[in-house]
Design a protein around this motif. Structure first.
Motif, mmCIF file in Angstrom:
data_model
loop_
_atom_site.group_PDB
_atom_site.id
_atom_site.type_symbol
_atom_site.label_atom_id
_atom_site.label_comp_id
_atom_site.label_asym_id
_atom_site.label_seq_id
_atom_site.Cartn_x
_atom_site.Cartn_y
_atom_site.Cartn_z
ATOM 1 N N GLY A 189 0.833 -1.225 0.092
ATOM 2 C CA GLY A 189 -0.222 0.005 0.112
ATOM 3 C C GLY A 189 0.826 1.202 -0.020
ATOM 4 N N PRO A 190 0.170 2.407 -0.330
ATOM 5 C CA PRO A 190 1.106 3.587 -0.419
ATOM 6 C C PRO A 190 1.392 4.073 0.826
ATOM 7 C CG PRO A 190 -1.133 3.982 -0.917
ATOM 8 C CD PRO A 190 -1.151 2.502 -0.592
ATOM 9 N N ILE A 191 2.763 4.695 1.190
ATOM 10 C CA ILE A 191 2.737 5.812 2.070
ATOM 11 C C ILE A 191 2.685 7.280 1.765
ATOM 12 C CG2 ILE A 191 5.389 5.227 1.927
ATOM 13 C CD1 ILE A 191 5.536 5.771 5.066
ATOM 14 N N ALA A 192 2.235 8.134 2.634
ATOM 15 C CA ALA A 192 2.243 9.628 2.090
ATOM 16 C C ALA A 192 2.566 10.295 3.274
ATOM 17 C CB ALA A 192 0.866 9.812 1.754
ATOM 18 N N LEU A 193 3.501 11.580 2.804
ATOM 19 C CA LEU A 193 4.124 12.316 3.978
ATOM 20 C C LEU A 193 3.559 13.593 3.335
ATOM 21 C CD1 LEU A 193 6.286 12.553 6.101
ATOM 22 C CD2 LEU A 193 7.654 13.625 4.460
ATOM 23 N N LEU A 194 2.612 14.380 4.394
ATOM 24 C CA LEU A 194 2.322 15.718 3.876
ATOM 25 C C LEU A 194 2.468 16.824 4.827
ATOM 26 C CD1 LEU A 194 -1.595 14.369 3.645
ATOM 27 C CD2 LEU A 194 -0.140 14.990 1.648
ATOM 28 N N PRO A 195 2.977 17.732 4.347
ATOM 29 C CA PRO A 195 3.419 18.866 5.480
ATOM 30 C C PRO A 195 2.236 19.671 6.066
ATOM 31 C CG PRO A 195 3.432 19.659 3.051
ATOM 32 C CD PRO A 195 3.117 18.330 3.011
ATOM 33 N N ILE A 196 2.483 19.704 7.233
ATOM 34 C CA ILE A 196 1.574 20.455 8.067
ATOM 35 C C ILE A 196 1.950 21.869 8.696
ATOM 36 C CG2 ILE A 196 1.765 18.754 10.011
ATOM 37 C CD1 ILE A 196 -1.423 20.516 9.263
ATOM 38 N N SER A 197 3.190 21.979 8.994
ATOM 39 C CA SER A 197 3.904 22.808 9.473
ATOM 40 C C SER A 197 5.318 23.051 8.921
ATOM 41 C CB SER A 197 3.695 23.298 10.915
ATOM 42 O OG SER A 197 4.074 22.545 11.711
ATOM 43 N N GLU A 198 6.092 23.972 9.556
ATOM 44 C CA GLU A 198 7.457 23.792 9.151
ATOM 45 C C GLU A 198 8.372 22.710 9.509
ATOM 46 O OE1 GLU A 198 6.996 26.934 11.202
ATOM 47 O OE2 GLU A 198 5.662 27.247 9.523
ATOM 48 N N ARG A 199 8.004 22.403 10.678
ATOM 49 C CA ARG A 199 8.794 20.982 11.276
ATOM 50 C C ARG A 199 7.951 19.934 11.453
ATOM 51 N NH1 ARG A 199 10.221 21.228 16.408
ATOM 52 N NH2 ARG A 199 8.708 22.862 17.082
ATOM 53 N N PHE A 200 6.714 20.011 10.924
ATOM 54 C CA PHE A 200 5.833 18.464 11.390
ATOM 55 C C PHE A 200 5.357 18.238 10.089
ATOM 56 C CE2 PHE A 200 5.538 20.896 15.336
ATOM 57 C CZ PHE A 200 6.110 19.819 16.157
ATOM 58 N N SER A 201 5.095 17.021 9.791
ATOM 59 C CA SER A 201 4.331 16.466 8.676
ATOM 60 C C SER A 201 3.446 15.329 9.287
ATOM 61 C CB SER A 201 5.380 15.981 7.592
ATOM 62 O OG SER A 201 5.881 16.922 6.785
ATOM 63 N N ASN A 202 2.602 15.206 8.157
ATOM 64 C CA ASN A 202 1.501 13.919 8.565
ATOM 65 C C ASN A 202 1.758 12.811 7.876
ATOM 66 O OD1 ASN A 202 -1.475 12.790 7.686
ATOM 67 N ND2 ASN A 202 -1.289 13.498 9.819
ATOM 68 N N ILE A 203 1.731 11.617 8.310
ATOM 69 C CA ILE A 203 1.836 10.286 7.775
ATOM 70 C C ILE A 203 0.437 9.661 7.474
ATOM 71 C CG2 ILE A 203 3.062 8.087 8.053
ATOM 72 C CD1 ILE A 203 5.122 9.822 7.570
ATOM 73 N N VAL A 204 0.097 9.234 6.263
ATOM 74 C CA VAL A 204 -0.575 8.096 6.366
ATOM 75 C C VAL A 204 -0.184 7.136 5.322
ATOM 76 C CG1 VAL A 204 -3.007 7.963 4.986
ATOM 77 C CG2 VAL A 204 -2.404 10.170 5.808
ATOM 78 N N TRP A 205 -0.307 5.714 6.234
ATOM 79 C CA TRP A 205 0.437 4.787 5.758
ATOM 80 C C TRP A 205 -0.495 3.488 5.700
ATOM 81 C CZ3 TRP A 205 5.663 2.837 8.159
ATOM 82 C CH2 TRP A 205 6.287 1.666 7.315
ATOM 83 N N THR A 206 -0.784 3.075 4.230
ATOM 84 C CA THR A 206 -1.801 1.924 4.495
ATOM 85 C C THR A 206 -0.839 0.788 4.129
ATOM 86 O OG1 THR A 206 -2.891 3.464 2.590
ATOM 87 C CG2 THR A 206 -3.527 1.085 2.726
ATOM 88 N N MET A 207 -1.472 -0.387 4.698
ATOM 89 C CA MET A 207 -0.748 -1.494 4.918
ATOM 90 C C MET A 207 -1.682 -2.854 5.316
ATOM 91 S SD MET A 207 1.041 -0.792 8.560
ATOM 92 C CE MET A 207 1.403 0.939 7.922
ATOM 93 N N SER A 208 -1.224 -4.193 5.073
ATOM 94 C CA SER A 208 -2.003 -5.006 5.743
ATOM 95 C C SER A 208 -2.363 -5.173 6.901
ATOM 96 C CB SER A 208 -1.329 -6.301 5.091
ATOM 97 O OG SER A 208 -0.232 -6.600 6.088
#
Lengths: 315, 516
Positions: B293-312
């Protein structure tokens, strides 16, 4: 073609007609000009409108039991009484009328907002105005107009229609104020009850024995500078093919024998008889059915179904 | 706390006016001035006074989430609909929070990536200004690649001449902004009812028969039944509405009671979401397709990002229970060289790129090289796991009932389209209601609601099919398929018109994919 029609009218009529103004319309989808697809289909797709009522006045037969002052055609009355209960069934015999209703209401809304200088973006632009719906049927037109704030009176010669309309309107506080009564335009004129800012009679005049007398009655119900709106079916080759052959015989949209082609009026004739009643037609528009989307749209093409907005001269 | 709010308002009213009064204050809660404290007993005493008035609304929105709130805002903002009596039925205490969120705090892990189309909708309804006052992160670049190392695609907002590809906003910020917007428009006609829906009857009137004609029957019984839906709420009260909007999410109670059927399947995948910290600034959205599955890294501020990681399921259990440090290691592994090497441009790509260049419409990002994403350094939130499924309601509308957002459709989160489709629904429904009002229609009529259904069903199904197709294409590790996939990446990277098309569609600027 649309331009030619308008041109034609301009040269032949005493009062010139303005082409219908698309720009004054409020919201998009139901009132956009025809699409190319619908043009392709046009020659086979025009359908007729439905008789909205048995009658407004002066019906072809002159014997009546229920309403002594008016002459009702008993077969007409029976015809409409038979299907009266299905007025509010969106999938029933009046389905084409329900489909067409938003389109004709948007014409009425935009022309009357302009005439009475009301804000079309207000949810009740007709507040404080008195309208009458002559030949109201089950109230399909009266209810939307009441929701837009108009003080509505609605009349129909068929008693059963009035009962159905009343019953339906009662369930919504916005429409429960509609004053329904089983009478005719003539009778109201005779009784000299009251006059209205706008007199609206849709799909009625083609069922009337003497259209020019009927128009005179409508004029008598209108206040000076008031508005009159009439819609009907043109007497054209296309209307014969679509309103009668297609709608009554092929598509079974309408009961056979609903319309007599010979009693249809052409736009020119309507303008003339309204003119004799001191009402001048200001705007005309046609309704065109698009069988692909199942929607009616306003158009310059008045060769089948058309609606006229007119004003009463200030005398 | 919600109930307490009711009571307090009521008490305040009672104290100030000196005599006990009516339901209006109790049931038409102004969403303004939330406060807390007090007990449930007082509530009961105040309720008994209120049985006299029937609460009728034009629109009852069940579910005060982002999509339901957006609809409420849209309705209270348009000239043709702002007079409508709207109530939001929701027991979520988040609707009572009035403080802004501090920018300095650690971002919440529930975020949405909103498209430019959603942003313009928010601007139109007046909610975007509230988002701007809080934390949000625009991104103008995006890189998508897979573990086989055969190809990659980079997108740049400049490709289609827009400033940003999207904006990552915490869900609580979106909700709070919509709530502030709703409150700023609030009058006596708008209210939030802190309760859950327990039952609903649509009471469609029986066909008219002779016995229904006036004079033959008492019509009072019909008065409320014919044209209104009745909602029984968990606080023992009932409200009536011309239109009930089910905005109550994937497990919609409204959909269930109305008997609207859904089709769909579960993906046998889970997603883990969390917030991570990094040292370098990030203005790019990263998405890498891994075997499970895909893993996504989305910026949310300068130092922080959000991870959405799809897996079994199994991987999910494992990664959810490992230590934060190990989890961060596995994130970096997944975003970098794990499962396969980095992709490189081949000479064919450069050739395709040149052809596009000569045709004079080369996209900005065609010449951008593959980049290795930044390293995350620390896990700063809980890891939240949830199962993934696709669900679509066969019909969105009945007379008096309509579904929007997740109640009508849930999608795989891989393209971040879910909530954007929901906002699209809210926008479309508000327009259709305004149109209905302009022609004097009863807004609960099926003919009005079907217009909304027609418009949204096609849009939603197209997006769902594309997202589902992606999910399936990337969940198989098979030689030939890998090559086709690589060809897809190359095409999307180097063929400019295709690239522009993909961006326009994914950002909601363009309604349909592959047609301009």
């Amino acid at each position: 073609m649309a331009i030619r029609t308008i041109h034609h009218l301009r040269h032949h009529l005493i009062h010139h007609l303005k082409p219908y103004h698309h720009s004054c319309l409020l919201l998009n989808s139901s009132v956009t000009p025809q699409t190319t697809a619908s043009v392709l289909w046009r020659s086979v797709s025009h359908s007729s409108s439905i008789p909205e009522t048995g009658v407004g006045s002066n019906l072809k037969d002159s014997s009546s039991k229920s309403l002594s002052n008016s002459s009702l055609n008993q077969t007409e009355v029976a015809k409409f009484a038979a299907i009266a209960e299905t007025w509010w069934d969106y999938e029933g015999p009046f389905k084409p009328l329900h489909l067409m209703n938003p389109t004709r209401v948007s014409f009425i809304r935009s022309t009357l907002c302009r005439h009475f200088r009301r804000d079309p973006l207000c949810h009740q632009p007709f507040e404080g105005l008195k309208f009458i719906d002559v030949g109201c049927g089950g109230g399909i037109l009266s209810e939307p107009l009441a929701r837009m704030g108009a003080t509505m009176t609605a009349i129909d010669a068929v008693d059963k229609n009035i009962q159905i309309a009343r019953l339906h309107a009662e369930t919504d506080p916005l429409t429960s104020s509609i004053e329904y009564s089983c009478t005719t335009a003539e009778q109201m004129v005779e009784e000299q009850q009251k006059k209205f800012d706008a007199v609206i009679s849709l799909e009625v005049i083609e069922h009337v024995a003497n259209p020019s007398e009927f128009c005179k009655s409508l004029a008598a119900l209108t206040v000076p500078n008031g508005a009159t709106i009439i819609s009907t079916i043109n007497r054209s080759v296309r209307s014969f093919a679509t309103a009668i052959i297609a709608a009554e015989y092929l598509l079974n949209w309408l009961p056979k024998g609903t319309h007599q082609w010979s009693s249809f009026l052409t736009p020119e004739e309507l303008v003339l008889i309204l003119n004799r009643a001191s009402i001048s037609v200001e705007e005309m528009a046609g309704f065109v059915y698009n069988p692909l989307s199942g929607e009616w749209t306003l158009s310059d093409d008045i060769s089948v179904n058309f609606i006229a907005f007119a004003t009463k001269s200030n005398k | 706390m919600r109930t307490a709010f009711l009571t307090l308002r009521n008490r305040r009213f009672v104290f100030s006016s000196g005599f006990i009064q009516n339901t209006v204050v109790r049931d038409r809660l102004l969403p303004r001035g939330f406060c807390s404290g007090s007990t449930g007993e007082e509530l009961r005493s105040s309720k008994s006074e209120s049985k006299t008035e029937v609460d009728e609304y034009d629109v009852a929105i069940v579910g005060g989430g982002m999509v339901g709130m957006a609809l409420a805002c849209a309705l209270s903002n348009m000239p043709l609909t702002k007079h409508l009596k709207v109530s939001i039925v929701d027991s979520n205490p988040a609707l009572l929070i009035t403080d802004s969120f501090k920018r300095s705090s650690i971002p919440d892990s529930r975020v949405s990536s909103v498209t430019p189309a959603t942003i313009s909708f928010f601007k139109e309804i007046g909610a975007w200004e509230y988002v701007q006052q809080q934390r949000h992160a625009f991104f103008s670049k995006m890189q998508v690649w897979d573990y086989t190392g055969l190809g990659y695609t980079r997108y740049n907002a400049k490709d289609i001449g827009i400033e940003n590809l999207g904006c990552v906003v915490e869900n609580k910020v979106l909700l709070h902004s919509l709530l502030s917007c709703f409150q700023s428009n609030a009058d006596l006609h708008k209210s939030i009812i802190p309760a859950r829906l327990s039952a609903m009857s649509l009471q469609s009137p029986a066909p008219y028969t002779k016995s229904d004609l006036p004079g033959t029957e008492d019509n009072n019984t019909r008065k409320h039944s014919g044209r209104l839906a009745k909602l029984d709420l968990s606080n023992d009260s009932s409200i009536y509405a011309k239109l009930v909007v089910g905005a109550d999410g994937g497990k919609s109670r409204v959909r269930e009671i109305a008997g609207l059927k859904t089709t769909g399947w579960s993906y046998s995948q889970n997603a883990i979401i969390c917030t991570v910290e990094h040292d370098v600034e990030n203005d790019c959205a990263w998405q890498r397709f891994l075997p499970s599955g895909p893993i996504a890294l989305l910026p949310i501020s300068e130092r922080f990002s959000n991870i959405v990681w799809t897996m079994s399921h199994d991987e999910c259990l494992e990664r959810n229970s490992m230590s934060p440090d190990d989890f961060i290691k596995s994130v970096n592994h997944a975003l970098d060289f794990g499962y396969g090497s980095h992709p490189h441009s081949s000479f064919i790509d450069k050739y395709i790129g040149k052809v596009s260049w000569f045709s004079g419409q080369s996209a900005y990002s065609v010449k951008e090289e593959f980049q290795v994403p930044l390293k995350v350094t620390r896990l700063v939130s809980e890891r939240m796991a949830f199962p993934l499924s696709l669900k679509h309601a066969r019909d969105y509308a009945l007379k008096r009932v309509v579904l929007i957002g997740d109640a009508a459709h849930t999608v795989h989160p891989l393209a971040g389209q879910g909530v954007n489709l929901g906002f699209g629904d809210a926008f479309s429904l508000s327009k259709v209601i305004a149109e209905g009002i302009s022609v004097g229609t009863d807004i609960g009529e099926l003919s009005v609601l079907k217009k909304y259904e027609m418009e949204r069903k096609r849009a939603n199904m197209t997006m769902m099919a594309i997202v589902d197709g992606f999910q399936k294409a990337f969940s198989v590790d098979l030689g030939p398929l890998n090559i086709i996939r690589a060809a897809g990446f190359h095409g999307a990277q180097y063929i400019t018109p295709l690239k522009k098309n993909i961006i326009s569609y994914a950002t909601g600027e363009q309604k349909w994919p592959f047609f301009t």
